[in-house]
Design a protein around this motif. Structure first.
Motif, PDB file in Angstrom:
ATOM      1  N   LEU A  90      26.598 -22.147  -3.910  1.00  0.00           N
ATOM      2  CA  LEU A  90      26.964 -21.102  -2.961  1.00  0.00           C
ATOM      3  C   LEU A  90      28.379 -20.601  -3.169  1.00  0.00           C
ATOM      4  O   LEU A  90      29.296 -21.362  -3.496  1.00  0.00           O
ATOM      5  N   ASP A  91      28.558 -19.292  -2.981  1.00  0.00           N
ATOM      6  CA  ASP A  91      29.880 -18.700  -2.812  1.00  0.00           C
ATOM      7  C   ASP A  91      29.741 -17.587  -1.787  1.00  0.00           C
ATOM      8  O   ASP A  91      28.658 -17.356  -1.258  1.00  0.00           O
ATOM      9  N   GLU A  92      30.845 -16.893  -1.504  1.00  0.00           N
ATOM     10  CA  GLU A  92      30.830 -15.894  -0.433  1.00  0.00           C
ATOM     11  C   GLU A  92      29.947 -14.697  -0.741  1.00  0.00           C
ATOM     12  O   GLU A  92      29.619 -13.918   0.162  1.00  0.00           O
ATOM     13  N   ASP A  93      29.563 -14.514  -1.998  1.00  0.00           N
ATOM     14  CA  ASP A  93      28.712 -13.389  -2.362  1.00  0.00           C
ATOM     15  C   ASP A  93      27.275 -13.814  -2.651  1.00  0.00           C
ATOM     16  O   ASP A  93      26.478 -13.013  -3.158  1.00  0.00           O
ATOM     17  N   SER A  94      26.915 -15.060  -2.343  1.00  0.00           N
ATOM     18  CA  SER A  94      25.537 -15.498  -2.498  1.00  0.00           C
ATOM     19  C   SER A  94      24.642 -14.701  -1.548  1.00  0.00           C
ATOM     20  O   SER A  94      25.059 -14.373  -0.424  1.00  0.00           O
ATOM     21  N   PRO A  95      23.414 -14.366  -1.967  1.00  0.00           N
ATOM     22  CA  PRO A  95      22.553 -13.524  -1.120  1.00  0.00           C
ATOM     23  C   PRO A  95      22.384 -14.057   0.297  1.00  0.00           C
ATOM     24  O   PRO A  95      22.468 -13.290   1.262  1.00  0.00           O
ATOM     25  N   GLN A  96      22.151 -15.381   0.434  1.00  0.00           N
ATOM     26  CA  GLN A  96      21.934 -15.910   1.774  1.00  0.00           C
ATOM     27  C   GLN A  96      23.210 -15.896   2.607  1.00  0.00           C
ATOM     28  O   GLN A  96      23.154 -15.776   3.842  1.00  0.00           O
ATOM     29  N   ILE A  97      24.373 -15.982   1.947  1.00  0.00           N
ATOM     30  CA  ILE A  97      25.644 -15.915   2.688  1.00  0.00           C
ATOM     31  C   ILE A  97      25.910 -14.490   3.156  1.00  0.00           C
ATOM     32  O   ILE A  97      26.315 -14.262   4.302  1.00  0.00           O
ATOM     33  N   LEU A  98      25.680 -13.504   2.303  1.00  0.00           N
ATOM     34  CA  LEU A  98      25.844 -12.108   2.704  1.00  0.00           C
ATOM     35  C   LEU A  98      24.916 -11.784   3.870  1.00  0.00           C
ATOM     36  O   LEU A  98      25.298 -11.080   4.813  1.00  0.00           O
ATOM     37  N   CYS A 248      38.222   2.027  15.960  1.00  0.00           N
ATOM     38  CA  CYS A 248      38.497   2.034  14.534  1.00  0.00           C
ATOM     39  C   CYS A 248      37.287   1.546  13.749  1.00  0.00           C
ATOM     40  O   CYS A 248      36.665   0.572  14.147  1.00  0.00           O
ATOM     41  N   PRO A 249      36.916   2.182  12.656  1.00  0.00           N
ATOM     42  CA  PRO A 249      35.816   1.673  11.848  1.00  0.00           C
ATOM     43  C   PRO A 249      36.192   0.344  11.214  1.00  0.00           C
ATOM     44  O   PRO A 249      37.358   0.029  11.058  1.00  0.00           O
ATOM     45  N   PHE A 250      35.187  -0.447  10.852  1.00  0.00           N
ATOM     46  CA  PHE A 250      35.451  -1.756  10.265  1.00  0.00           C
ATOM     47  C   PHE A 250      36.183  -1.588   8.941  1.00  0.00           C
ATOM     48  O   PHE A 250      35.893  -0.723   8.155  1.00  0.00           O
ATOM     49  N   SER A 251      37.104  -2.476   8.705  1.00  0.00           N
ATOM     50  CA  SER A 251      37.927  -2.378   7.514  1.00  0.00           C
ATOM     51  C   SER A 251      37.233  -2.925   6.279  1.00  0.00           C
ATOM     52  O   SER A 251      36.789  -4.059   6.267  1.00  0.00           O
ATOM     53  N   GLY A 252      37.151  -2.123   5.226  1.00  0.00           N
ATOM     54  CA  GLY A 252      36.600  -2.610   3.963  1.00  0.00           C
ATOM     55  C   GLY A 252      37.573  -3.509   3.239  1.00  0.00           C
ATOM     56  O   GLY A 252      37.203  -4.204   2.297  1.00  0.00           O
ATOM     57  N   SER A 253      38.832  -3.537   3.682  1.00  0.00           N
ATOM     58  CA  SER A 253      39.844  -4.305   2.973  1.00  0.00           C
ATOM     59  C   SER A 253      39.646  -5.798   3.083  1.00  0.00           C
ATOM     60  O   SER A 253      40.234  -6.546   2.327  1.00  0.00           O
ATOM     61  N   VAL A 254      38.829  -6.252   4.063  1.00  0.00           N
ATOM     62  CA  VAL A 254      38.639  -7.684   4.219  1.00  0.00           C
ATOM     63  C   VAL A 254      37.247  -8.109   3.783  1.00  0.00           C
ATOM     64  O   VAL A 254      36.815  -9.205   4.064  1.00  0.00           O
ATOM     65  N   MET A 255      36.509  -7.236   3.089  1.00  0.00           N
ATOM     66  CA  MET A 255      35.193  -7.592   2.570  1.00  0.00           C
ATOM     67  C   MET A 255      35.317  -8.194   1.176  1.00  0.00           C
ATOM     68  O   MET A 255      36.236  -7.871   0.431  1.00  0.00           O
ATOM     69  N   THR A 256      34.364  -9.042   0.852  1.00  0.00           N
ATOM     70  CA  THR A 256      34.292  -9.524  -0.520  1.00  0.00           C
ATOM     71  C   THR A 256      33.695  -8.431  -1.390  1.00  0.00           C
ATOM     72  O   THR A 256      33.152  -7.437  -0.893  1.00  0.00           O
ATOM     73  N   ASP A 257      33.753  -8.608  -2.712  1.00  0.00           N
ATOM     74  CA  ASP A 257      33.206  -7.602  -3.622  1.00  0.00           C
ATOM     75  C   ASP A 257      31.721  -7.384  -3.378  1.00  0.00           C
ATOM     76  O   ASP A 257      31.227  -6.258  -3.416  1.00  0.00           O
ATOM     77  N   GLY A 258      30.995  -8.472  -3.108  1.00  0.00           N
ATOM     78  CA  GLY A 258      29.562  -8.348  -2.864  1.00  0.00           C
ATOM     79  C   GLY A 258      29.258  -7.561  -1.611  1.00  0.00           C
ATOM     80  O   GLY A 258      28.334  -6.767  -1.574  1.00  0.00           O
ATOM     81  N   GLU A 259      30.070  -7.756  -0.556  1.00  0.00           N
ATOM     82  CA  GLU A 259      29.859  -7.021   0.684  1.00  0.00           C
ATOM     83  C   GLU A 259      30.178  -5.541   0.510  1.00  0.00           C
ATOM     84  O   GLU A 259      29.502  -4.682   1.053  1.00  0.00           O
TER      85      GLU A 259
END
Length: 306
Positions: A90-98, A248-259
């Motif tokens: 698992l990592d933060e961009d794993s399908p089940q984590i996303l 304010c719309p949600f910030s993309g700056s705190v998303m991982t690359d997968g998100e």
């Protein structure tokens, strides 16, 4: 004559109703915590700040969960709502984590909806129930120690962000933190009621009826990760009794690359953070009518989320 003021009459609370009637339990908790109109007002005003911080909170929570094998192992069990591939490592961009991140985003957005409606509290109760494995095709029991720790992280991050906001006046900060704390502690109670044995003499053999799938309540889809868990625009804030303008719309700056790849792109920024190309043009209006402007210091909350 005694100089002491006469105390209010002691209220009677029916013990059985606390374990067999959710509305009675919520009424008691509201009364005990003095959760009232001032808290509702604070939550409505604070919802724009809370919503903007949701992506950072989600990433911080999942960084924590994936940092320990005992909590990460829960994500090796398939969710009833997830039919995609499952990564063994698992990592933060794993399908089940996303997938789970989107549900947490949608859940936190639900916390910004209308707490004057019983449906709000019914859903929080269902969240507690489902973490014990009830109502799941693939039973998953999360031990309470991890639930309590996770709620503490969420409360800690939100409190830090609100209290460090550069333009909110101190009385407003205090009101938001107090109101949010009450909601989180009621949610904590609605977790623990499914774990502890208190009141079992009333609930043994109790029929909870048909358990609806995750995200549904009374035949309605109340939590939609595709709608509520992504990155909506400023034109679509969460429902609230009197929703404040300027969400304010949600910030993309705190998303991982997968998100970022999976979610719609927005130009939104978090009002609690500062520098960086995507954090320079903050435009949330505060209670004084002024705009927040990014400074040269990136917030601790945003740094933790990255």
């Amino acid at each position: 004559m005694s100089s002491f003021k006469k105390s209010l009459p002691m209220q009677h609370i029916d013990r059985k109703s606390l374990y067999t009637n959710l509305e009675s339990r919520i009424r008691y908790l509201h009364s005990f915590l003095d959760f009232g109109a001032s808290d509702i007002e604070a939550l409505v005003i604070g919802s724009k700040y809370i919503q903007a911080l949701i992506p950072a909170v989600v990433n911080i929570v999942y960084k924590k969960l994936l940092n320990y094998d005992i909590t990460a192992r829960a994500f090796q069990t398939r969710s009833t709502a997830f039919e995609g591939p499952m990564d063994e490592v698992l990592d933060e961009d794993s399908p089940q984590i996303l997938h789970r991140k989107y549900f947490l985003r949608a859940y936190l957005k639900k916390l910004c909806s209308d707490p004057t409606q019983m449906e709000f509290w019914e859903y929080l109760d269902k969240v507690g129930m489902m973490h014990t494995g009830i109502g799941r095709t693939y039973p998953l029991h999360i031990e309470y120690i991890h639930i309590g720790a996770g709620l503490a992280v969420i409360q800690d991050v939100l409190n830090e962000a609100i209290l460090s906001h550069p333009r909110l006046q101190l009385p407003r900060k205090i009101a938001i933190v107090k109101a949010l704390g009450k909601v989180i502690w009621i949610q904590n109670d609605l977790f623990t009621k499914w774990y502890v044995h208190d009141g079992e003499e009333f609930t043994d053999g109790m029929d909870y009826g048909e358990i609806e799938k995750e995200g549904w309540l009374h035949g309605k889809k109340v939590l939609d990760p595709e709608r509520d868990g992504g990155a909506p625009s400023a034109a679509a804030p969460a429902a609230a009794p009197t929703a404040p303008a300027g969400v304010c719309p949600f910030s993309g700056s705190v998303m991982t690359d997968g998100e970022k790849a999976a979610a719609p792109s927005t130009g939104g920024v978090c009002p609690f953070s500062g520098s960086g190309a995507d954090l320079e043009k903050l435009s949330i209006h505060d209670e004084d009518g002024k705009k927040d402007e990014g400074d040269d210091t990136k917030s601790d909350v945003t740094e933790k989320a990255q």
